[in-house]
Design an enzyme around this catalytic site. Sequence first.
Site, mmCIF file in Angstrom:
data_model
loop_
_atom_site.group_PDB
_atom_site.id
_atom_site.type_symbol
_atom_site.label_atom_id
_atom_site.label_comp_id
_atom_site.label_asym_id
_atom_site.label_seq_id
_atom_site.Cartn_x
_atom_site.Cartn_y
_atom_site.Cartn_z
ATOM 1 N N LYS A 87 42.361 24.216 -13.917
ATOM 2 C CA LYS A 87 42.434 25.233 -12.848
ATOM 3 C C LYS A 87 42.050 24.603 -11.513
ATOM 4 O O LYS A 87 42.696 24.840 -10.494
ATOM 5 C CB LYS A 87 41.503 26.414 -13.179
ATOM 6 N N GLN A 137 34.706 32.076 -16.896
ATOM 7 C CA GLN A 137 35.417 31.479 -18.025
ATOM 8 C C GLN A 137 34.853 32.010 -19.346
ATOM 9 O O GLN A 137 33.643 32.028 -19.552
ATOM 10 C CB GLN A 137 35.302 29.942 -17.951
ATOM 11 N N ASP A 163 41.081 37.554 -12.705
ATOM 12 C CA ASP A 163 41.449 37.615 -14.121
ATOM 13 C C ASP A 163 42.007 38.995 -14.483
ATOM 14 O O ASP A 163 42.591 39.165 -15.552
ATOM 15 C CB ASP A 163 40.205 37.370 -14.980
HETATM 16 N N1 GUN Z 1 39.419 31.585 -21.604
HETATM 17 C C1 GUN Z 1 40.667 31.354 -22.111
HETATM 18 N N2 GUN Z 1 41.596 31.975 -21.366
HETATM 19 C C2 GUN Z 1 40.940 32.608 -20.369
HETATM 20 C C3 GUN Z 1 41.359 33.414 -19.276
HETATM 21 O O1 GUN Z 1 42.531 33.693 -19.056
HETATM 22 N N3 GUN Z 1 40.370 33.872 -18.468
HETATM 23 C C4 GUN Z 1 39.058 33.602 -18.684
HETATM 24 N N4 GUN Z 1 38.169 34.103 -17.833
HETATM 25 N N5 GUN Z 1 38.633 32.857 -19.681
HETATM 26 C C5 GUN Z 1 39.570 32.373 -20.522
#
Ligand code: GUN
Length: 288
Positions: free
Chosen positions: A54, A98, A123
Amino acid sequence: MSARILEGKIFAAQIKESIKSEVENLMEIHGITPGLAVIIVGENPASKVYVANKHKACEEIGIYSEVVQMPEMVTQEELLTQIKLLNENPAIDGILLQLPLPEHLKHDEAKFLKAIDPDKDVDGFHPVNVGKLAIGQEHLLPCTPYGCIKMLELAQIDIAGKHAVIVGRSNIVGKPMANLLLARNSTVTICHSRTVDLPSITRQADILVVAIGKPNFVTKEMVKPGAVVIDVGINRLADKKLVGDVDFEQVKEVAGAITPVPGGVGLLTIAMLLSNTVKAVKLRHNIQ
Ligand code: GUN
């Protein structure tokens, strides 16, 4: 006949290109650099890879990115304080916590997600944003299902009037996917682990979305000839090979179009996170 393969990297590149020019405009016209903060708690190796990806994607398109690494044994209060600081930080437009959280914080996940400012919730997991999606007032949308929709749109696959069947009812993919498809006038069926005679339902799908985390679960007998198959699963087998929830080799001989794993819709998830960050800037600064 073999299916059209929906290559994630082609669509992700298209989306990133358009976000990049939006980021340039925000800087040139408004003097704003979009900012994303990702909070990671503990040392989960898969999460570390996702967060690094990211961060890299942000840097590539000119978004300021801050990774907030917190220790495994962080307290609830410390994490809530960090979220509050980011909510109040004017340089930060988007906040992502996350997941998964370490064991001792897992049962309070909802509390942490709710602490994020809904206008910075890139998100789309805040209950306000979940509710808005459910009532057809789309705001910030969950990145993975939003990526699936974007891929269908960019591939010029009709959604309206089609029977979309979703296998999996998670809050992250299945449920928001159902609402997104419904808002685009699909007839939607959601299936799950307690569904009786699953193949009889999946065989009715014009669009089949699978997000259950079970390697190669969907076989060719479960797919209607010509259907569009979107595979959200990413599973690592004992031999380290990555596979989806759909048996790609079998199903591509029946489907009209199919996403591969790896290299499918997963690549659009990060692109939609960048898109949400730019959208969050525009919301906060009232820019059209
Ligand atoms: N862990 C795996 N995929 C995601 C996601 O799309 N968002 C978040 N916050 N954590 C994740």
